[in-house]
Design a protein around this motif. Sequence first.
Motif, PDB file in Angstrom:
ATOM      1  N   ASP A  65     -21.756  43.518  54.022  1.00  0.00           N
ATOM      2  CA  ASP A  65     -21.398  43.807  55.212  1.00  0.00           C
ATOM      3  C   ASP A  65     -21.299  45.521  55.584  1.00  0.00           C
ATOM      4  O   ASP A  65     -21.454  45.965  56.730  1.00  0.00           O
ATOM      5  N   LYS A  66     -20.976  46.083  54.492  1.00  0.00           N
ATOM      6  CA  LYS A  66     -20.730  47.508  54.556  1.00  0.00           C
ATOM      7  C   LYS A  66     -22.275  48.225  55.123  1.00  0.00           C
ATOM      8  O   LYS A  66     -22.127  49.208  55.908  1.00  0.00           O
ATOM      9  N   ILE A  67     -23.159  47.675  54.353  1.00  0.00           N
ATOM     10  CA  ILE A  67     -24.678  48.658  54.688  1.00  0.00           C
ATOM     11  C   ILE A  67     -24.700  47.960  56.150  1.00  0.00           C
ATOM     12  O   ILE A  67     -25.539  48.704  56.919  1.00  0.00           O
ATOM     13  N   ALA A  68     -24.838  46.672  56.448  1.00  0.00           N
ATOM     14  CA  ALA A  68     -25.366  46.483  57.660  1.00  0.00           C
ATOM     15  C   ALA A  68     -24.306  47.053  58.811  1.00  0.00           C
ATOM     16  O   ALA A  68     -24.938  47.502  59.756  1.00  0.00           O
ATOM     17  N   TRP A  69     -22.942  47.111  58.599  1.00  0.00           N
ATOM     18  CA  TRP A  69     -22.276  47.886  59.670  1.00  0.00           C
ATOM     19  C   TRP A  69     -22.720  49.172  59.653  1.00  0.00           C
ATOM     20  O   TRP A  69     -23.039  49.712  60.947  1.00  0.00           O
ATOM     21  N   GLN A  70     -23.091  49.920  58.671  1.00  0.00           N
ATOM     22  CA  GLN A  70     -23.500  51.282  58.870  1.00  0.00           C
ATOM     23  C   GLN A  70     -24.836  51.381  59.561  1.00  0.00           C
ATOM     24  O   GLN A  70     -25.283  52.445  60.284  1.00  0.00           O
ATOM     25  N   ALA A  71     -25.707  50.535  59.106  1.00  0.00           N
ATOM     26  CA  ALA A  71     -27.147  50.365  59.919  1.00  0.00           C
ATOM     27  C   ALA A  71     -26.925  50.037  61.155  1.00  0.00           C
ATOM     28  O   ALA A  71     -27.708  50.611  62.051  1.00  0.00           O
ATOM     29  N   ASN A  76     -25.773  53.186  63.118  1.00  0.00           N
ATOM     30  CA  ASN A  76     -26.830  54.202  63.337  1.00  0.00           C
ATOM     31  C   ASN A  76     -28.190  53.867  64.083  1.00  0.00           C
ATOM     32  O   ASN A  76     -29.017  54.429  64.270  1.00  0.00           O
ATOM     33  N   ARG A  77     -27.866  52.414  64.241  1.00  0.00           N
ATOM     34  CA  ARG A  77     -29.033  51.840  65.186  1.00  0.00           C
ATOM     35  C   ARG A  77     -30.240  52.164  64.476  1.00  0.00           C
ATOM     36  O   ARG A  77     -31.535  52.518  65.047  1.00  0.00           O
ATOM     37  N   ASP A  78     -30.343  51.758  63.058  1.00  0.00           N
ATOM     38  CA  ASP A  78     -31.395  52.003  62.292  1.00  0.00           C
ATOM     39  C   ASP A  78     -32.478  50.950  62.360  1.00  0.00           C
ATOM     40  O   ASP A  78     -32.016  49.805  62.026  1.00  0.00           O
ATOM     41  N   ARG A  79     -33.393  51.094  63.010  1.00  0.00           N
ATOM     42  CA  ARG A  79     -34.573  50.157  63.025  1.00  0.00           C
ATOM     43  C   ARG A  79     -35.082  49.653  61.963  1.00  0.00           C
ATOM     44  O   ARG A  79     -35.823  48.351  62.314  1.00  0.00           O
ATOM     45  N   SER A  80     -35.188  50.140  60.735  1.00  0.00           N
ATOM     46  CA  SER A  80     -35.819  49.923  59.606  1.00  0.00           C
ATOM     47  C   SER A  80     -34.961  48.400  59.050  1.00  0.00           C
ATOM     48  O   SER A  80     -35.553  47.801  58.266  1.00  0.00           O
ATOM     49  N   PHE A  81     -33.791  48.132  59.471  1.00  0.00           N
ATOM     50  CA  PHE A  81     -33.211  47.002  59.298  1.00  0.00           C
ATOM     51  C   PHE A  81     -33.436  45.825  60.481  1.00  0.00           C
ATOM     52  O   PHE A  81     -32.746  44.945  60.042  1.00  0.00           O
ATOM     53  N   ASP A  82     -33.861  46.239  61.500  1.00  0.00           N
ATOM     54  CA  ASP A  82     -34.422  45.071  62.315  1.00  0.00           C
ATOM     55  C   ASP A  82     -35.141  44.039  61.463  1.00  0.00           C
ATOM     56  O   ASP A  82     -36.396  44.269  60.684  1.00  0.00           O
ATOM     57  N   GLY A  83     -34.875  42.785  61.926  1.00  0.00           N
ATOM     58  CA  GLY A  83     -35.486  41.824  60.929  1.00  0.00           C
ATOM     59  C   GLY A  83     -34.811  41.345  59.769  1.00  0.00           C
ATOM     60  O   GLY A  83     -35.234  40.302  59.148  1.00  0.00           O
ATOM     61  N   LYS A  84     -34.126  42.104  59.126  1.00  0.00           N
ATOM     62  CA  LYS A  84     -33.422  41.963  57.902  1.00  0.00           C
ATOM     63  C   LYS A  84     -31.936  41.307  58.250  1.00  0.00           C
ATOM     64  O   LYS A  84     -31.507  40.510  57.198  1.00  0.00           O
ATOM     65  N   PHE A  85     -31.518  41.677  59.235  1.00  0.00           N
ATOM     66  CA  PHE A  85     -30.286  40.578  59.790  1.00  0.00           C
ATOM     67  C   PHE A  85     -29.945  40.823  61.013  1.00  0.00           C
ATOM     68  O   PHE A  85     -30.565  41.713  61.789  1.00  0.00           O
ATOM     69  N   ALA A 100     -24.128  29.073  64.704  1.00  0.00           N
ATOM     70  CA  ALA A 100     -22.538  29.627  65.048  1.00  0.00           C
ATOM     71  C   ALA A 100     -22.109  29.539  66.514  1.00  0.00           C
ATOM     72  O   ALA A 100     -21.001  30.051  66.697  1.00  0.00           O
ATOM     73  N   GLY A 101     -23.280  29.282  67.343  1.00  0.00           N
ATOM     74  CA  GLY A 101     -22.939  29.135  68.684  1.00  0.00           C
ATOM     75  C   GLY A 101     -23.046  30.543  69.455  1.00  0.00           C
ATOM     76  O   GLY A 101     -22.643  30.538  70.543  1.00  0.00           O
ATOM     77  N   PHE A 111     -25.330  37.985  60.307  1.00  0.00           N
ATOM     78  CA  PHE A 111     -26.032  36.784  59.917  1.00  0.00           C
ATOM     79  C   PHE A 111     -27.579  37.250  59.242  1.00  0.00           C
ATOM     80  O   PHE A 111     -28.099  38.348  59.834  1.00  0.00           O
ATOM     81  N   ALA A 112     -27.896  36.746  58.207  1.00  0.00           N
ATOM     82  CA  ALA A 112     -29.304  37.056  57.733  1.00  0.00           C
ATOM     83  C   ALA A 112     -30.395  36.466  58.626  1.00  0.00           C
ATOM     84  O   ALA A 112     -31.410  37.241  58.583  1.00  0.00           O
ATOM     85  N   LYS A 113     -30.243  35.478  59.389  1.00  0.00           N
ATOM     86  CA  LYS A 113     -31.266  35.206  60.268  1.00  0.00           C
ATOM     87  C   LYS A 113     -30.762  34.722  61.614  1.00  0.00           C
ATOM     88  O   LYS A 113     -29.530  34.301  61.796  1.00  0.00           O
TER      89      LYS A 113
END
Length: 215
Positions: A4-10, A13-22, A59-60, A50-52
């Motif tokens: 959650d901490k890494i995901a929130w930071q990403a 930052n609107r970090d495109r490298s995380f697109d597709g990872k969660f 979850a609706g 969520f991972a996917k």
Amino acid sequence: MVDDKIAWQAMENRDRSFDGKFVTGVLSTGIYCRPSCAARHPKRENVRFFAKPEQAEAAGLRACLRCLPNDVARDEGAVKLVIDAIRMAETAPKLNELAELTGYSPTHLQRIFKRDTGLSPAGYARALRSERVEDALAGGASVTEAIYDAGYGSASQFYEERKMGQRTGMNPNIWSNGGEGVTVHWATVETYLGTMLVAATEKGVCCLSFNEGET
């Protein structure tokens, strides 16, 4: 699992490298987004990761119509398909031909390809031909041999249309001498296609490659 901490930071930052990872689920609106979505950031207490996309939908939540988070895998596949098509073709395919191959419109294909690689399909084709010239020069070929082996129809086409000195950051004779006396700066960037290495001199980009490491 999603940290959650890494995901929130990403997401911040609107970090495109995380697109597709969660994906980012916003409980207050009932939608889920890519980490890089340009929409205004929600409050932290309204966010769940969520991972996917399927997990978010279970979850609706529904997919954001702005960033289309459930299209990430399709976009990645289209970009890879275009890269393969350009690499296998004797002459660079036209944008509408590549669009027909992927099922995307030319405008959308141009946008996602540039987003993921930093180049248009035509720019990638030019960079690939320049790369082939560089490889031939590094292998000991003469400048003339390198130009024709890379697929150029004539030396004048190479010098006039491709402007080697500007596109690759150094003149071909200097490249064939191993770039002696030229300062090269480089960096690595995470993309959908893996780690991309970009190197440049004061004249411009001299290397663009994927998944080849830093050495």
